[in-house]
Design an enzyme around this catalytic site. Structure first.
Site, PDB file in Angstrom:
ATOM      1  N   ASP A   1       0.824  -1.210   0.000  1.00  0.00           N
ATOM      2  CA  ASP A   1       0.000   0.000   0.000  1.00  0.00           C
ATOM      3  C   ASP A   1       0.860   1.263   0.000  1.00  0.00           C
ATOM      4  O   ASP A   1       2.066   1.222   0.287  1.00  0.00           O
ATOM      5  CB  ASP A   1      -0.898  -0.016   1.249  1.00  0.00           C
ATOM      6  CG  ASP A   1      -2.256   0.622   1.003  1.00  0.00           C
ATOM      7  OD1 ASP A   1      -2.359   1.474   0.104  1.00  0.00           O
ATOM      8  OD2 ASP A   1      -3.200   0.270   1.723  1.00  0.00           O
TER       9      ASP A   1
ATOM     10  N   ASP B   1     -10.745   2.302  -2.994  1.00  0.00           N
ATOM     11  CA  ASP B   1     -11.239   2.126  -1.624  1.00  0.00           C
ATOM     12  C   ASP B   1     -12.756   2.222  -1.580  1.00  0.00           C
ATOM     13  O   ASP B   1     -13.368   1.969  -0.553  1.00  0.00           O
ATOM     14  CB  ASP B   1     -10.639   3.203  -0.701  1.00  0.00           C
ATOM     15  CG  ASP B   1      -9.312   2.745  -0.108  1.00  0.00           C
ATOM     16  OD1 ASP B   1      -8.961   1.554  -0.270  1.00  0.00           O
ATOM     17  OD2 ASP B   1      -8.623   3.574   0.524  1.00  0.00           O
TER      18      ASP B   1
HETATM   19  C1  GLA Z   1      -5.716   1.857   2.170  1.00  0.00           C
HETATM   20  C2  GLA Z   1      -6.197   0.661   1.392  1.00  0.00           C
HETATM   21  C3  GLA Z   1      -7.274  -0.060   2.169  1.00  0.00           C
HETATM   22  C4  GLA Z   1      -6.713  -0.465   3.511  1.00  0.00           C
HETATM   23  C5  GLA Z   1      -6.180   0.736   4.251  1.00  0.00           C
HETATM   24  C6  GLA Z   1      -5.473   0.338   5.520  1.00  0.00           C
HETATM   25  O1  GLA Z   1      -6.681   2.840   2.266  1.00  0.00           O
HETATM   26  O2  GLA Z   1      -6.656   1.037   0.143  1.00  0.00           O
HETATM   27  O3  GLA Z   1      -7.733  -1.178   1.459  1.00  0.00           O
HETATM   28  O4  GLA Z   1      -5.687  -1.406   3.303  1.00  0.00           O
HETATM   29  O5  GLA Z   1      -5.273   1.465   3.449  1.00  0.00           O
HETATM   30  O6  GLA Z   1      -4.962   1.416   6.178  1.00  0.00           O
END
Ligand code: GLA
Length: 732
Positions: free
Chosen positions: A480, A550
């Site tokens: 990420d 997200d």
């Molecule tokens: C990002 C990702 C999510 C999750 C969060 C965790 O926003 O896109 O899927 O993993 O981080 O902090």
């Protein structure tokens, strides 16, 4: 293999061609490279079509000639240097040691090779000697000694040309590069539109279309990542082109950092497209003997609308970008605990989810954010990739073993490019944090960027991840990046090289990813950046799949996935069924619709399975069973867009197998109406001569019936519905 690249010595014309496309360029008077044609395949070009000579006021001429009809200000060119009486945006801008901005790029020679060379330090499409041929053209500025090598690769079976540029300082003095585009393409006057994919966090890749007017327009990212805000892709297309007709030119940069796609329509209504690394905050100090490699742009051409362009990109990305053992491997159905628990979990809680996942036929459990350091919220611990003992008193392996014992694979979330102030890493190495000396860096999600241009930082990331991966219990990693880069500066670079930081960061990241993906070939890597903030073809070279957004709302996702599919195949983007009310939009949608949207890509769940009713659990079992049956078709079939959600109350798309014996159609309706308008769904990509049977109703249709007549969509009495049709070819 047949020759894909021809050079006509007499006319000095290069012709790259396959069964679908031709790309033609020539060496003009003075050694300038001029663009002649890119489009549908031409059978034999005899060198007649040349850019006409016209005397135009205020468009200057070549210094070595008195010919007033020849001007670089109007000529269609392949790669223009700064300072030559061409007032349009250049592909190459630089400052010589004497302070001048001038680069007169003159043809020196060429080389044709089988296959496709690698680009040093950068992701790029790859091809064997029997799949593609590459033309290298060498240009040089005689005064400074700056050399430019342009690469053009044409693939045997695809309507795609890959282009890139490399600058070498073969002179005696250093030069400062200000802009090094990967490619330039000049068009004669045409009535054209441009499509781009802008967006925002949780709202990525919407299709934006506008007419190209005079002046210069830039689609770009200045965020140090390819970004949610503007994807690294544009298409230039005929004004009347649509999904199924009209000429379309796609431009997709194989790069995950700052990018720019400039479109300039000049005084003669000719359009120039220049694409590559953004020149924002960019400069590159090139000492004598040094080279700078610009990333690759994939140019796709379609004479039959956007779907055909997308299919070329899909094939290219699946076969010539994605690498490793997962390339042709069906991807597991996973459950991710992020929206199920956020930071509030411990081993016992997660085990209950794993137990249910096993029961429901799910194949992998992914442990998301919050398992390391002392991370109970998003303010701490980034940089400390050791287990949070309160949550996992017996260590992470203990939990992973449990997951494996249940027959599931185990995946783990990381955010390796980041550092929290509240971390051991920061206490020990504050110098790893990227910041401008003497200024306070800007937090975003209360976190900061690691300076990946530093060798020590690079080694630290690799060492920390390796320590976990060497344990052999991790099958999948979600990588990420939850903020964009700011406070751009590196303590490892001298003053005159600070303009290199953005790109050196990317080179550092790519080197880390190359090291780790090579060292751990059995791990499936999923890219992520707050969803689709670094969703690009460069990333797909390392990460066979990426988290699309997200935003898990089934309605918002239709628009996001529709736009994403313009370039990226469904096998590289992931989609999960989540709880309602949806956590991002508050919307309540039927379970079936959430399933249908998620099943249109690499499928999974992102909710607390233990909270589901018995009825919902049955629905999950059914979805899992269905997805396992349709998975090869979804992940490796041809994807076709049918109805754009931005244009009405419906969205529709379909998948067709390569042999055209199987098709899967998804039709989504939004709002129900008391007096509904009747709608038809017409399919595409089928064999008109074959008969197809609807697997549910057993009704039989010919391919041409389904494509020309279509079928009526059922009238809806609920909002947010989905219909899935599965057709199989029958012989009678
Ligand atoms: C990002 C990702 C999510 C999750 C969060 C965790 O926003 O896109 O899927 O993993 O981080 O902090």
């Amino acid at each position: 293999m047949n020759k894909l690249i021809e050079f006509d010595e007499k006319n000095k014309v290069f012709h790259l061609h396959n069964d679908k496309i031709s790309y033609i360029l020539s060496v003009e008077e003075g050694g300038y490279l001029s663009h002649l044609y890119f489009g549908k395949k031409v059978n034999g070009y005899h060198g007649q079509l040349r850019y006409p000579r016209v005397d135009r006021g205020f468009s200057g001429n070549l210094p070595e000639s008195l010919d007033r009809t020849y001007s670089l200000d109007s000529l269609l060119q392949e790669y223009s240097g700064v300072g030559n009486c061409d007032y349009r945006t250049p592909a190459l801008d630089l400052q010589n040691a004497d302070g001048s901005f001038a680069a007169r790029l003159v043809y020196q020679g060429y080389e044709i090779t089988a296959g496709k060379p690698k680009l040093e330090g950068l992701p790029a499409a790859y091809a064997n000697a029997d799949e593609a041929q590459t033309l290298a053209i060498f240009l040089k500025d005689e005064i400074s000694g700056v050399e430019v090598t342009l690469l053009y690769t044409i693939f045997k079976d695809l309507a795609v040309v890959a282009r890139s540029a490399k600058v070498t300082n073969a002179g005696a003095e250093p030069v400062e590069l200000k802009k090094v585009a990967s490619m330039q393409l000049d068009f004669i006057k045409q009535d054209m539109d441009v499509i781009s994919l802008p967006g925002a966090h949780a709202n990525e890749r919407h299709i934006q279309r506008e007419a190209i007017g005079q002046g210069r327009k830039v689609f770009e990212s200045r965020r140090g990542a390819s970004s949610h805000q503007m994807n690294s892709f544009i298409a230039v297309l005929e004004h009347n082109a649509d999904e199924f007709s009209g000429e379309v030119y796609g431009f997709n940069l194989v790069y995950s950092g700052n990018h720019s796609f400039e479109i300039e329509k000049d005084q003669f209504e000719q359009t120039r497209v220049v694409a590559g690394i953004n020149d924002y905050n960019f400069s590159w100090h090139l000492e004598a003997g040094e080279s700078f490699q610009a990333p690759e742009v994939l140019l796709a051409f379609s004479a039959n609308g956007l779907n055909e362009m997308s299919q070329n990109y899909h094939e290219l990305i699946r076969e010539h970008i994605v690498r490793g053992k997962f390339k042709h491997q069906e991807r597991e159905i996973l459950v991710n605990n992020w929206e199920a628990t956020y930071f509030e979990f411990n081993e016992d809680k997660l085990k209950t989810i794993v137990d249910d996942a096993k029961e429901l036929g799910i194949e992998m459990f992914v442990l998301d954010d919050g398992w390391f350091g002392h991370r109970d919220d998003d303010n701490t611990s980034l940089g400390d990739w050791n287990v949070y003992e309160r949550k996992f008193p017996q260590g992470i392996k203990h939990f992973a073993d449990y997951v494996h014992e249940q027959g599931l694979k185990f995946g783990l979330w990381f955010e390796p490019e980041m550092i929290s102030i509240d971390s051991k890493l920061y206490q020990e190495h504050p110098e790893y944090l990227m910041q401008v000396p003497g200024r306070k860096p800007s937090p975003s999600r209360n976190q900061f960027i690691l300076d990946l241009t530093q060798k020590a930082v690079h080694e630290n990331v690799v060492a920390q991840l390796s320590a976990l991966l060497d344990g052999g219990f991790i099958d999948y990693i979600k990588w990420d990046m939850n903020r964009h880069i700011s406070d751009v500066y590196s303590v490892s670079l001298p003053k005159q090289r600070q303009g290199e930081v953005y790109h050196r960061y990317m080179l550092g990241l790519y080197e880390i990813l190359e090291t780790l993906t090579t060292k751990y070939p059995d791990i499936l890597w999923e890219g992520c950046s707050g969803g689709g903030g670094r969703f690009d073809t460069g990333y797909a070279y390392y990460m066979p799949q990426s988290w699309t957004s997200d935003n898990t709302d089934a309605i918002a996702r239709q628009t996001i996935q529709y736009g994403t599919s313009l370039v990226y195949p469904p096998s590289v983007f992931t989609a999960h069924v989540s709880a309602v009310p949806n956590h991002q939009t508050g919307r309540i949608t039927p379970f079936e619709t959430r399933g249908a949207v998620a099943m249109s890509a690499v499928f999974g769940y992102e909710l607390d399975l233990t909270q589901l009713t018995d009825e919902e659990k049955e629905a999950v079992k059914e979805q899992v069973k269905t997805y396992k049956a349709i998975r090869p078709l979804v992940q490796f079939g041809d994807f076709i867009r049918l109805k754009d959600p931005a244009k009405g109350n419906q969205c529709a798309w379909m998948f067709v197998s390569r042999d055209k014996n199987e098709a899967l159609v998804f039709v989504f309706d939004r709002l129900a109406s008391a007096q509904p308008t009747l709608t038809l769904t017409k399919l595409a990509g089928l064999d008109p001569a074959k008969n197809y049977q609807d697997q549910k109703t057993k009704a039989i249709f010919s391919g041409s019936e389904l494509m020309e007549l279509g079928f009526y969509d059922p009238v809806k009495r609920h909002d947010f519905t989905a219909d899935m049709y599965h057709f199989k070819a029958v012989t009678d």
